[in-house]
Design a protein around this motif. Structure first.
Motif, PDB file in Angstrom:
ATOM      1  N   ALA A 190     -61.186 -38.469  76.992  1.00  0.00           N
ATOM      2  CA  ALA A 190     -59.981 -37.727  77.325  1.00  0.00           C
ATOM      3  C   ALA A 190     -59.618 -36.714  76.255  1.00  0.00           C
ATOM      4  N   TYR A 191     -60.082 -36.856  75.041  1.00  0.00           N
ATOM      5  CA  TYR A 191     -59.695 -35.930  73.983  1.00  0.00           C
ATOM      6  C   TYR A 191     -60.887 -35.082  73.550  1.00  0.00           C
ATOM      7  N   SER A 192     -61.924 -35.267  73.655  1.00  0.00           N
ATOM      8  CA  SER A 192     -63.019 -34.451  73.213  1.00  0.00           C
ATOM      9  C   SER A 192     -62.660 -32.938  73.585  1.00  0.00           C
ATOM     10  N   ASN A 196     -57.553 -30.483  79.846  1.00  0.00           N
ATOM     11  CA  ASN A 196     -58.545 -29.920  78.913  1.00  0.00           C
ATOM     12  C   ASN A 196     -59.875 -30.655  78.928  1.00  0.00           C
ATOM     13  N   LEU A 197     -60.206 -31.274  80.058  1.00  0.00           N
ATOM     14  CA  LEU A 197     -61.486 -31.955  80.200  1.00  0.00           C
ATOM     15  C   LEU A 197     -62.532 -30.958  80.687  1.00  0.00           C
ATOM     16  N   THR A 217     -60.033 -28.633  82.841  1.00  0.00           N
ATOM     17  CA  THR A 217     -58.880 -29.033  83.645  1.00  0.00           C
ATOM     18  C   THR A 217     -57.601 -28.523  82.988  1.00  0.00           C
ATOM     19  N   ILE A 218     -56.637 -28.183  83.839  1.00  0.00           N
ATOM     20  CA  ILE A 218     -55.384 -27.570  83.393  1.00  0.00           C
ATOM     21  C   ILE A 218     -54.221 -28.447  83.846  1.00  0.00           C
ATOM     22  N   CYS A 250     -56.309 -28.632  88.958  1.00  0.00           N
ATOM     23  CA  CYS A 250     -56.457 -27.225  88.603  1.00  0.00           C
ATOM     24  C   CYS A 250     -57.453 -27.120  87.444  1.00  0.00           C
ATOM     25  N   ALA A 251     -58.330 -26.134  87.519  1.00  0.00           N
ATOM     26  CA  ALA A 251     -59.329 -25.974  86.454  1.00  0.00           C
ATOM     27  C   ALA A 251     -59.736 -24.518  86.342  1.00  0.00           C
ATOM     28  N   GLY A 252     -60.023 -24.094  85.125  1.00  0.00           N
ATOM     29  CA  GLY A 252     -60.450 -22.725  84.866  1.00  0.00           C
ATOM     30  C   GLY A 252     -60.464 -22.485  83.374  1.00  0.00           C
ATOM     31  N   ILE A 253     -60.361 -21.211  83.002  1.00  0.00           N
ATOM     32  CA  ILE A 253     -60.185 -20.818  81.608  1.00  0.00           C
ATOM     33  C   ILE A 253     -58.808 -20.162  81.550  1.00  0.00           C
TER      34      ILE A 253
END
Length: 260
Positions: free
Chosen positions: A16-18, A147-148, A175-176, A200-203
């Motif tokens: 979860a944190y990487s 942030n995955l 992931t956002i 939701c996912a993207g940059i």
């Protein structure tokens, strides 16, 4: 029936944190790397030809997982859908199986794109091989962390309104936060609803990488685990509005009960 594999929770917990949708900002990949993805082809009554328009992910030899909006609509007919498995290329190679029945989630259509997920039964079972393999899906109720790093793969458009890819592409995004994503979509002139059943996912605030037209129904992967199904978005690879996938974990129990 083959047992539908699930993700062990510790796999995601320890790390979860990487978007209705080809891959934008992607690189050429191979079905060897993503053997659970299949192309969903539509039959055109106007041209009399089949062509890839969505994607799906193998659950068992007889069932695949896709987006409900790929198996819906005024002219929808299950006889006009089939899957192509085991090929890196759009509309050629691999093995074909006609669709037999679409089990769209019962909540689909009640609240925007919420519940945009479908289990598809095939008329004939797929034959497993190194390039045709069942997916692993995430456990019921697991909350995907922000942030995955996650991966889209597909044959969809390389840009908004652009051409479809002739070969399988992949792209890595992140992931956002769901609440942040939902707030942004409410600022559109025609606000769109992001629910807790979506990823939701993207940059964020950069854009340039996303699923796009033709990728709908395809998997959102974390490692080799399917955590989402490509659903919708505002354009493709938009910096402000991330692509949206249906989260698998709210529906895992339903998927297993349906794919029998």
């Amino acid at each position: 029936m083959a047992v539908l594999p699930l993700l062990i929770l510790a796999l995601l917990a320890g790390s979860a944190y990487s978007s209705p949708s080809r891959i934008v900002g992607g690189t050429v990949t191979s079905i060897d790397k993503f053997p659970s993805i299949v192309a969903v082809e539509f039959y055109s009554i106007w041209s009399g030809t089949w062509s890839q328009s969505c994607a799906a992910n193998i659950l068992t030899a007889r069932y695949v997982l896709s987006a409900a909006h790929c198996f819906d609509g005024f002219l929808f007919d299950i006889n006009y859908r089939r899957v192509r498995a085991g090929s890196s290329y759009r509309n050629t190679g691999g093995i074909l199986a006609n669709a037999d029945h679409a089990y769209n989630h019962p909540t689909y259509g009640l609240n925007g794109y919420d519940g945009d997920i479908s289990v598809i039964r095939l008329r004939t079972p797929l034959v497993y091989s190194p390039v045709v393999q069942q997916s692993v899906i995430v456990n019921q109720g697991f909350q995907i962390p922000d942030n995955l790093p996650v991966v889209h793969a597909g044959w969809g458009a390389i840009s908004q309104g652009g051409p479809l890819s002739p070969v399988l592409l992949e792209t890595t995004i992140f992931t956002i936060n769901n609440q942040l994503c939902a707030a942004r979509y409410l600022t559109l002139p025609w606000p769109q609803i992001v629910t807790e059943n979506m990823i939701c996912a993207g940059i964020l605030d950069v854009g340039g990488k996303d699923a796009c037209q033709g990728d709908s129904g395809g998997p959102l992967y974390y490692g080799n685990v399917t955590v989402g199904v490509v659903s919708w978005g505002h354009g493709c690879a938009n910096a402000t509005f991330p692509g949206v996938s249906t989260a698998v974990s709210p529906y895992t129990d339903w998927i297993i009960q349906t794919a029998v």
